[in-house]
Design an enzyme around this catalytic site. Structure first.
Site, PDB file in Angstrom:
ATOM      1  N   GLU A 116      -5.437  -8.747   0.291  1.00 14.30           N
ATOM      2  CA  GLU A 116      -6.166  -8.470   1.537  1.00 14.30           C
ATOM      3  C   GLU A 116      -7.629  -8.173   1.239  1.00 14.30           C
ATOM      4  OE1 GLU A 116      -4.638  -5.457   4.186  1.00 14.30           O
ATOM      5  OE2 GLU A 116      -2.569  -5.987   3.719  1.00 14.30           O
TER       6      GLU A 116
ATOM      7  N   GLU B  90       0.805  -1.230   0.000  1.00 17.53           N
ATOM      8  CA  GLU B  90       0.000   0.000   0.000  1.00 17.53           C
ATOM      9  C   GLU B  90       0.842   1.286   0.000  1.00 17.53           C
ATOM     10  OE1 GLU B  90      -3.117  -0.148   2.938  1.00 17.53           O
ATOM     11  OE2 GLU B  90      -4.023  -1.871   1.983  1.00 17.53           O
TER      12      GLU B  90
HETATM   13  N1  LIG Z   1      -7.372  -0.781   8.228  1.00 20.14           N
HETATM   14  N2  LIG Z   1      -7.184  -1.813   8.068  1.00 20.14           N
HETATM   15  C1  LIG Z   1      -6.985  -3.176   7.866  1.00 20.14           C
HETATM   16  C2  LIG Z   1      -5.718  -3.468   7.019  1.00 20.14           C
HETATM   17  C3  LIG Z   1      -4.434  -3.144   7.795  1.00 20.14           C
HETATM   18  O1  LIG Z   1      -4.433  -3.807   9.054  1.00 20.14           O
HETATM   19  C4  LIG Z   1      -3.289  -3.644   6.911  1.00 20.14           C
HETATM   20  O2  LIG Z   1      -2.045  -3.570   7.590  1.00 20.14           O
HETATM   21  C5  LIG Z   1      -3.180  -2.781   5.651  1.00 20.14           C
HETATM   22  O3  LIG Z   1      -2.366  -3.458   4.710  1.00 20.14           O
HETATM   23  C6  LIG Z   1      -4.558  -2.450   5.041  1.00 20.14           C
HETATM   24  O4  LIG Z   1      -5.291  -1.471   5.674  1.00 20.14           O
HETATM   25  C7  LIG Z   1      -5.759  -2.687   5.724  1.00 20.14           C
END
Ligand SMILES: N#[N+]C[C@@H]1[C@@H](O)[C@H](O)[C@@H](O)[C@@H]2O[C@H]12
Length: 447
Positions: free
Chosen positions: A352, A166
């Site tokens: 995810e 991300e």
């Molecule tokens: N908020 N939320 C849950 C989840 C987060 O826990 C992850 O680390 C990220 O990659 C993405 O934002 C999603």
């Protein structure tokens, strides 16, 4: 619609990230990360907690891999903690860090579970941040040194590699909005971070190719369908710019080697100096083997003349998760079909998808039927994309277990397993874990 209707080689997994589950934040030679420092800064985390212990996965990884086996998944996405490998970000290697990930990968393979390794899921070594972090091109070089060491150490056994998780969050959430580490609030800084992360991605892909490794490499992007509130020209303009900001600022560089013109021109008017290096973004478009898609919800926007994106997010009626995100299952189909149409063909993984709900333990059970409905609808919409010819190769539920949800601390539960923070971090299967296991075993249909 049962599991067997998905391609026979489809990967079904769960996903986690190092800072969110490992704990052992200062153990066995691990260095400080920007998230260690951010979480220890009063006021940054809503419930005042840290990832110091988290789920103690660093000590319980064998127990957690046993949970994966019990679930019946054939793949597991995790991230490596850079400061566990290079405590200062570069230079001296921490052998105990390498030992941990070697043991993790070996145990996964022993249990017949394919690893998908994310190199960077936000926990930058703090010493690099002292020198500007991702605003400094020295960090790009340090990342390449880190990536090359992991390619060398694990490249014989790890087949799926993601460079970054991300980049939108790494840059805009963390350097423009300031909600994540390092908590900077400056758009020009965020643009520089996004640029350097994208360049680092392209260079790491090129370095991976040079090692002639048997595996595949890609990047993980959080992507959202962006819908105008109305069909007015102004709302549609708002949606176009918001789509550039959310999605195309990263999709276009990694697939086309350039920034989206509609938003680039806006930024260049604001930051003329940005032009001096934006053309070097071509480096980011080293050909990838796959794209990881993190999908959670859509965005609905309407025109807002006060915003540089001419848009503001609108909250629409409908079911929402505990993160106050709209539940919009058709969005995962929309995103997968769009990527294939506009940027494909390329293998896609849903790296995810999941939701937080107010999970409560009652009589030793967590009856999270909302999560079962959420997953069921998103599995179905993923299947509909496959039916349209989209090469979706896997799906990873976020997350294996409740964990440290960044600025929300432990107040948001995304896991298939409930973690009892008041009882030695005990992992307790929620009803959704039982349901997922039955689905994976072809015992139930998605209808
Ligand atoms: N908020 N939320 C849950 C989840 C987060 O826990 C992850 O680390 C990220 O990659 C993405 O934002 C999603």
């Amino acid at each position: 619609m049962k599991r067997e209707m998905f391609p026979s080689d489809f990967l079904w997994g769960v996903a986690t990230a190092s800072y969110q589950i490992e704990g052992a934040y200062n153990e066995d030679g691990k260095g400080e990360s920007i998230w260690d420092r951010f979480a220890h800064t009063p006021g940054k985390i809503k419930d005042g907690t840290t990832g110091d212990v988290a789920c103690d996965h660093y000590h319980r990884y064998r127990e957690d891999i046993a949970l994966l086996k019990e679930l019946g998944v054939n793949s597991y996405r995790f991230s490596v903690s850079w400061p566990r490998i290079f405590p200062c970000g570069k230079g001296e290697v921490n052998q105990k860090g390498l030992d941990f990930y070697n043991a993790l990968v070996d145990e996964l393979l022993k249990q017949g579970i394919k690893p998908l390794l994310t190199l960077y899921h936000w926990d930058l070594p703090q010493p690099l941040q002292f020198h500007g972090g991702w605003t400094n091109t020295d960090t790009v070089q340090a990342f390449l040194e880190y990536a090359m060491l992991l390619f060398k150490t694990l490249g014989d056994r790890v087949e799926l590699w993601a460079t970054f998780n991300e980049p939108w969050c790494i840059s805009f959430l963390s350097h423009e909005l300031g909600e994540h580490a390092p908590g900077i609030k400056d758009r020009r800084t965020a643009l520089q971070v996004a640029h350097n992360v994208l360049v680092a991605h392209g260079k790491a892909v090129k370095a991976f190719r040079g090692k002639n490794l048997p595996g595949k490499i890609g990047i993980v992007l959080n992507l959202y369908p962006v819908h105008p509130l109305s069909e007015s020209e102004q709302d549609k303009e708002a949606a176009t710019l918001s789509d550039c900001y959310r999605n195309r600022w990263f999709l276009d560089p990694v697939f086309k080697g350039k920034y989206p013109e509609e938003l680039l021109s806006v930024y260049q008017k604001l930051y003329g100096d940005f032009a001096k290096d934006y053309e070097s973004i071509q480096v980011a478009s080293e050909k990838m083997d796959f794209l990881g898609v993190n999908y959670y919800s859509r965005e609905v926007v309407s025109y807002d003349p006060k915003s540089i994106l001419k848009s503001k997010t609108v909250k629409v009626e409908g079911k929402r998760t505990d993160m106050d995100w709209e539940i919009y299952p058709q969005g995962i189909q929309e995103i997968l079909v769009r990527i294939n149409r506009e940027y494909g063909p390329i293998d896609l993984y849903v790296t995810e998808n999941g939701a937080a709900f107010k999970d409560e333990m009652k009589n030793g059970k967590i009856q999270d039927y909302e999560r079962i409905d959420f997953l069921k609808e998103h599995f179905k919409n993923t299947y509909y994309a496959i039916q349209q010819g989209v090469p979706v190769k896997g799906y990873f539920v976020w997350s294996l277990m409740d964990n440290f949800e960044w600025a929300h601390g432990y107040s948001k539960r995304f896991g298939l397993f409930y973690v009892d923070y008041n009882d030695n971090l005990k992992r307790i299967p929620k009803e959704s874990a039982r349901w997922f296991k039955k689905f994976l075993n072809n015992e139930i249909s998605l209808e």
